[in-house]
Each structure stands twice: as C-alpha cells, then as structure tokens.
Motif scaffolding. Sequence first.
Motif, PDB file in Angstrom:
ATOM      1  N   ASP A  84     -46.184 -18.313  13.806  1.00 52.88           N
ATOM      2  CA  ASP A  84     -46.809 -17.763  15.007  1.00 52.88           C
ATOM      3  C   ASP A  84     -45.981 -16.703  15.707  1.00 52.88           C
ATOM      4  OD1 ASP A  84     -49.120 -19.768  15.212  1.00 52.88           O
ATOM      5  OD2 ASP A  84     -47.371 -21.077  15.115  1.00 52.88           O
ATOM      6  N   VAL A  85     -44.663 -16.821  15.612  1.00 56.23           N
ATOM      7  CA  VAL A  85     -43.771 -15.953  16.380  1.00 56.23           C
ATOM      8  C   VAL A  85     -42.670 -15.417  15.479  1.00 56.23           C
ATOM      9  CG1 VAL A  85     -42.213 -15.780  18.363  1.00 56.23           C
ATOM     10  CG2 VAL A  85     -44.183 -17.341  18.451  1.00 56.23           C
ATOM     11  N   LEU A  86     -42.462 -14.106  15.516  1.00 57.31           N
ATOM     12  CA  LEU A  86     -41.315 -13.478  14.872  1.00 57.31           C
ATOM     13  C   LEU A  86     -40.385 -12.948  15.952  1.00 57.31           C
ATOM     14  CD1 LEU A  86     -39.704 -12.147  12.515  1.00 57.31           C
ATOM     15  CD2 LEU A  86     -41.172 -10.124  12.845  1.00 57.31           C
TER      16      LEU A  86
ATOM     17  N   VAL B  88     -36.646 -16.865  13.669  1.00 59.36           N
ATOM     18  CA  VAL B  88     -35.622 -16.072  14.353  1.00 59.36           C
ATOM     19  C   VAL B  88     -34.669 -15.535  13.299  1.00 59.36           C
ATOM     20  CG1 VAL B  88     -33.862 -16.007  16.157  1.00 59.36           C
ATOM     21  CG2 VAL B  88     -35.789 -17.602  16.361  1.00 59.36           C
ATOM     22  N   THR B  89     -34.619 -14.236  13.138  1.00 56.22           N
ATOM     23  CA  THR B  89     -33.694 -13.651  12.165  1.00 56.22           C
ATOM     24  C   THR B  89     -32.316 -13.502  12.792  1.00 56.22           C
ATOM     25  OG1 THR B  89     -34.135 -11.318  12.727  1.00 56.22           O
ATOM     26  CG2 THR B  89     -35.610 -12.386  11.126  1.00 56.22           C
TER      27      THR B  89
ATOM     28  N   ARG C 255     -46.999 -13.379  18.053  1.00 56.25           N
ATOM     29  CA  ARG C 255     -46.030 -12.804  18.983  1.00 56.25           C
ATOM     30  C   ARG C 255     -44.914 -12.165  18.154  1.00 56.25           C
ATOM     31  NH1 ARG C 255     -49.771 -13.563  21.693  1.00 56.25           N
ATOM     32  NH2 ARG C 255     -50.007 -14.928  23.515  1.00 56.25           N
ATOM     33  N   LEU C 256     -44.724 -10.878  18.353  1.00 56.52           N
ATOM     34  CA  LEU C 256     -43.654 -10.133  17.698  1.00 56.52           C
ATOM     35  C   LEU C 256     -42.667  -9.697  18.778  1.00 56.52           C
ATOM     36  CD1 LEU C 256     -45.938  -7.802  15.533  1.00 56.52           C
ATOM     37  CD2 LEU C 256     -44.884  -9.951  14.801  1.00 56.52           C
TER      38      LEU C 256
ATOM     39  N   THR D  51     -42.359  -7.277   9.713  1.00 57.35           N
ATOM     40  CA  THR D  51     -43.645  -7.127  10.381  1.00 57.35           C
ATOM     41  C   THR D  51     -44.783  -7.136   9.369  1.00 57.35           C
ATOM     42  OG1 THR D  51     -42.549  -5.814  12.095  1.00 57.35           O
ATOM     43  CG2 THR D  51     -44.948  -5.712  12.015  1.00 57.35           C
ATOM     44  N   HIS D  52     -44.584  -6.410   8.285  1.00 58.65           N
ATOM     45  CA  HIS D  52     -45.598  -6.346   7.242  1.00 58.65           C
ATOM     46  C   HIS D  52     -45.844  -7.712   6.628  1.00 58.65           C
ATOM     47  CE1 HIS D  52     -47.620  -4.696   3.599  1.00 58.65           C
ATOM     48  NE2 HIS D  52     -47.926  -3.705   4.420  1.00 58.65           N
TER      49      HIS D  52
END
Length: 248
Positions: free
Chosen positions: A83-85, A8-9, A135-136, A121-122
């Motif tokens: 797994d999740v961003l 989590v950013t 999961r984005l 994302t990259h």
Amino acid sequence: MSERVCLVTGASRGIGAATARELACRGYRVVVNHRDSATTAEAVAGDVRTGGGEALVVQGDVTDPDDVTRLVETTVGHWGRLDVLVHNAMAPFPVTSFADLGWEQLGAKLDQELRAAYLLTHAVLPGMTDRSYGRLVYLSTGLSRRPRDGMIALGVAKAALDSFVRYVATEVAPHGITANVVAPSTVEDTAVGDKLPDELRAQLAAATPMGRLARPEDVARTVAYFAGDDAGFTTGSWAPVNGGALMP
C-alpha cells in the motif's frame, strides 16, 4: 492491526529505520529493505516485533531492476499487497565543488537517483492502481532548493527527483494514489549528516531557528503523515522538515 503494508527502502539506519519503527507503531506491516546491512536491518525488524508489530527484512539494491522486482514480489507474496512506498535509500555522492566535479560523478548520481525512483515507482504502481489506493513518499533534501558548498551532486539529483514526483503525482491522482516529497535539512545520525565535520554541524544547528539539527524521528513523523489517510487529498507537495532553516 492495520492491513496496510509499507515498504521502506534503505531502512537499516537513520531516517529509514526511524520511519519503519514509526509506521509499525501506527499499525503498519513494515518491509525493512537494505542493500548490504543485514545485521542492522534485522535489528530494526527486531525492534518492530518487540513492540508488537510485524516486519519483514528483504535485501535488494534499488538501482537493480531484478532486485526491485524481487523486493516487490516478495512483499506481495508475503502479505498479499503493498500500500505504501517510502523511498529513502541514498546512493553515494561526491562532496565537491562544481570546479572539481567531473561529469561522470554528476551523471552517476543523477542516474542512480532517478533509476531507483523510476524502478520502484514502476514496480509498485500496478498493484496500487488495481486497488485504487496507494501512498508514494520520497525523501529529498532542502539542498535541492538552497545550495550549499560541496553539495552540488546531491542537490541537483534531488531537484530532479522533486520534479519526477510532481509528474508522477499528476498522473496517478485519478487512481486514488498520492505522491509527495519530504525534504529534511541536515539530519543527525545519517549517512549525509555524518559526512559533515562537527564544526559545520554546529554552525548549521546554530543557524536553525529551532536551534538544532533535525533528528530521524522528526522526519519519520512527517513521512508517516503522508503515508496515512489524513493526507489523502494532499499530493505533489514538497514538505520541508528543517526547524525553520528554509521557509519556501
């Protein structure tokens, strides 16, 4: 305890902090990212651990390529996967009319918004692609579709983010990866909400069918849905969290 790992950013306060806590309650291992708020980020991680969850605090500027690489590598090095961003970090922006808006101001906001989304994302996609799972989730705003005085820089930058996510969603879908946007209205106890005078916040609450502004926890629960398996066949969507203030 779930094996899923979520980054989590901008998780030291507001929506990011609420999201980190919510995901931890659902069994995710959570990376609490911050740029320069170590004390509050550690407090969020402490809340997670007190509740029986697992949290890792990692400092990093999401507009800096080296920081983003280090952020992802630290996460994978610690837990072996990502797994999740949840991209929530907010770049500063001017509150001004178009007449008083300089191109340098608008260009800077556009650059920071898309640079962060692109870099993150990259950085996370190779691992997700290898595992055929990811999961984005990106935080936008209803202002990308409904303008409000003074918010042109934020609204235009988030509209660009919305389009970016749709293109990403199309490309990564064959790899078992989803990409979705969560778009809240004005949210209490956030950097954007705190910029508004009390009178305007009261007016916005009164104009909302549900009679109040969004809270960080409202947004966090929607983010958690898109981060989970229940949303596995939902991608490229734009989900408003606004109490009925904007019904697209």
